[in-house]
Design a protein around this motif. Structure first.
Motif, PDB file in Angstrom:
ATOM      1  N   ASN A  60      43.039  46.378  51.699  1.00  0.00           N
ATOM      2  CA  ASN A  60      43.761  46.309  50.320  1.00  0.00           C
ATOM      3  C   ASN A  60      45.145  47.034  50.645  1.00  0.00           C
ATOM      4  O   ASN A  60      46.182  46.501  50.011  1.00  0.00           O
ATOM      5  CB  ASN A  60      42.975  46.712  49.125  1.00  0.00           C
ATOM      6  CG  ASN A  60      43.757  46.141  47.939  1.00  0.00           C
ATOM      7  OD1 ASN A  60      44.271  44.909  47.880  1.00  0.00           O
ATOM      8  ND2 ASN A  60      43.972  47.043  47.028  1.00  0.00           N
ATOM      9  N   GLY A  81      37.904  44.157  43.728  1.00  0.00           N
ATOM     10  CA  GLY A  81      37.371  42.661  43.978  1.00  0.00           C
ATOM     11  C   GLY A  81      36.374  42.371  43.221  1.00  0.00           C
ATOM     12  O   GLY A  81      35.603  41.505  43.625  1.00  0.00           O
ATOM     13  N   LEU A 103      33.371  43.383  45.438  1.00  0.00           N
ATOM     14  CA  LEU A 103      32.819  41.947  46.107  1.00  0.00           C
ATOM     15  C   LEU A 103      31.730  41.901  46.995  1.00  0.00           C
ATOM     16  O   LEU A 103      30.934  40.972  47.268  1.00  0.00           O
ATOM     17  CB  LEU A 103      34.180  41.539  46.877  1.00  0.00           C
ATOM     18  CG  LEU A 103      34.307  40.139  47.158  1.00  0.00           C
ATOM     19  CD1 LEU A 103      34.476  39.190  46.181  1.00  0.00           C
ATOM     20  CD2 LEU A 103      35.284  39.897  48.263  1.00  0.00           C
TER      21      LEU A 103
END
Length: 434
Positions: free
Chosen positions: A159, A268, A303
């Motif tokens: 990220n 996420g 995620l």
């Protein structure tokens, strides 16, 4: 080894390094036979010579360096250097997404997908239907769009890289407005001001640490403004006399002024955490629905996939990012794409809480956690000097997510019987190597 003269005193006139054991003498030790069988003679001989060279140059006269001792030292280095790295561990910390322990473990489907892609060739940058060159940067874009509601998407290697390439493509040489309370360090040296500087953009801070209003952004906008940046403070929380601007309000301002809004939400998250008593984590699709032009987030936190940084948003902005030269430097490989694809499919099939380990742990009933803790307690009952018991406690999701939030859990406590000095350190060491 310590050379001595006839009087029994250490003989400073003798070069003690000549007394070091030979390579062959060390290789005859039983420990070396085991190492040679496992890793080959050449690799072990190299470590033996390395250790002897180190002793010649660094050890002091009088060092105890017999063949068995050097062999033990080499065997330890063999274990450290040649054993699978990073080695597998059991996460008993109570932190689900533990950065020091590799963050999110992958689902079985993701592991299988990675194995299949790694074992042979793949259409990484080849369009099989048309028979022409393709682009890895567009492989998962349709799936990302379907899951988040964004027009397009692209993937970087983490990220921090995603935020960097977004700023470089959208704001280089111009100004980016950020709330002073969001110009944060998120972890591992990831500081928003530093990333902005590296991208070539200029940071413009507005508001105060605890209070920033929409008017603060509006007053800072100039013809040099390239973007408004919203950053989710993912690993801390400021409470009390505070005020922040929502993504929806910020995007409304940005769009009135013709200025894109970038939202770095970090974790996420694609699922609602409120059923598990957690309400502070923003979801990617909510940010897109609120009007954010670009949303950046991690692939290996909530995620639940492999390490990656994902950017979703407007097609025109994503196209600019794809064309930026920095994108090649931060792109991901076929292994990451395969694992991420399998992970995203779990969300498409509405099976994330059943198949993705991070969500399995978040959604696990307290009673099932207590049963696992009880099985560990039974296994440790016979350990001498230890008293084990179960007690209620709290777990955190971790990994720079859900600051200040926790999930009820069951803790296995290990206490000493008696007051042996250094007991806790000894037991912790034993557990780490068990």
């Amino acid at each position: 080894m310590r050379p001595h003269n006839a009087s029994g005193n250490q003989d400073v006139g003798v070069d003690w390094r000549r007394a070091l054991p030979s390579v062959e003498a060390i290789l005859r030790e039983p420990l070396m036979s085991v190492a040679i069988d496992a890793y080959g003679r050449g690799a072990v001989v190299s470590l033996v010579r390395e250790r002897l060279d180190d002793l010649r140059h660094r050890a002091l006269p009088g060092v105890d360096a017999t063949a068995p001792i050097v062999a033990r030292s080499v065997a330890t280095e063999v274990q450290r250097r040649f054993t699978l790295s990073p080695e597998s561990v059991i996460n008993a910390t109570g932190v689900i997404v533990h950065t020091n322990l590799g963050r999110a473990p992958l689902s079985q489907d993701a592991i299988t997908a990675i194995g299949q892609v790694a074992a042979g060739y793949s259409a990484l940058e080849y369009d099989v239907d048309r028979g022409v060159r393709g682009s890895r940067n567009a492989l998962l874009a349709p799936l990302l769009s379907q899951l988040t509601g964004a027009e397009d998407g692209i993937i970087a290697n983490n990220n921090a890289a995603a935020v960097l390439v977004v700023l470089a493509a959208i704001a280089r040489g111009r100004e980016v407005i950020v709330s002073r309370g969001q110009a944060v360090e998120i972890g591992g040296g990831f500081r928003i001001p530093t990333i902005l500087a590296m991208s070539g953009a200029k940071l413009v801070e507005v508001g105060t640490t605890n209070r920033t209003r929409l008017g603060d952004y509006a007053e800072a906008i100039t013809p040099k403004t390239a973007a408004l940046l919203h950053v989710h403070p993912s690993n801390f929380r400021i409470t009390g006399f505070t005020e922040t601007v929502s993504v929806a309000d910020l995007t409304a301002l940005g769009h009135r002024q013709g200025i894109p809004v970038l939202d770095d939400i970090g974790s996420g998250c694609l699922l609602d955490l409120s059923p598990y008593g957690i309400s502070t984590e923003p979801r990617v699709q909510d940010s897109i629905a609120a009007g954010a032009d670009l949303v950046c987030f991690s692939g290996d936190k909530l995620l639940g996939g492999p390490q990656s940084g994902i950017v979703v948003g407007g097609a025109d902005f994503i196209a600019r990012i794809r064309r930026h030269p920095l994108m090649r430097a931060v792109r991901v490989d076929k292994i990451t794409l395969a694992g991420l694809h399998a992970t995203l499919l779990h969300y498409l099939r509405n099976e994330a809480t059943e198949k993705i380990p991070v969500w399995q742990m978040i959604a696990a009933p307290l009673e099932s956690v207590r049963e696992r803790a009880a099985s560990w307690m039974d296994a440790l009952q016979g350990v001498r000097g230890c008293k084990v018991a179960l007690q209620d406690g709290q777990s955190t999701i971790g990994g720079g997510t859900t600051p200040g939030e926790s999930i009820p859990t069951c803790i296995l406590s290990i206490r000493p019987v008696g007051t042996s000095r250094g007991w806790a350190s000894h037991v912790a060491t034993e557990l780490r190597h068990a």
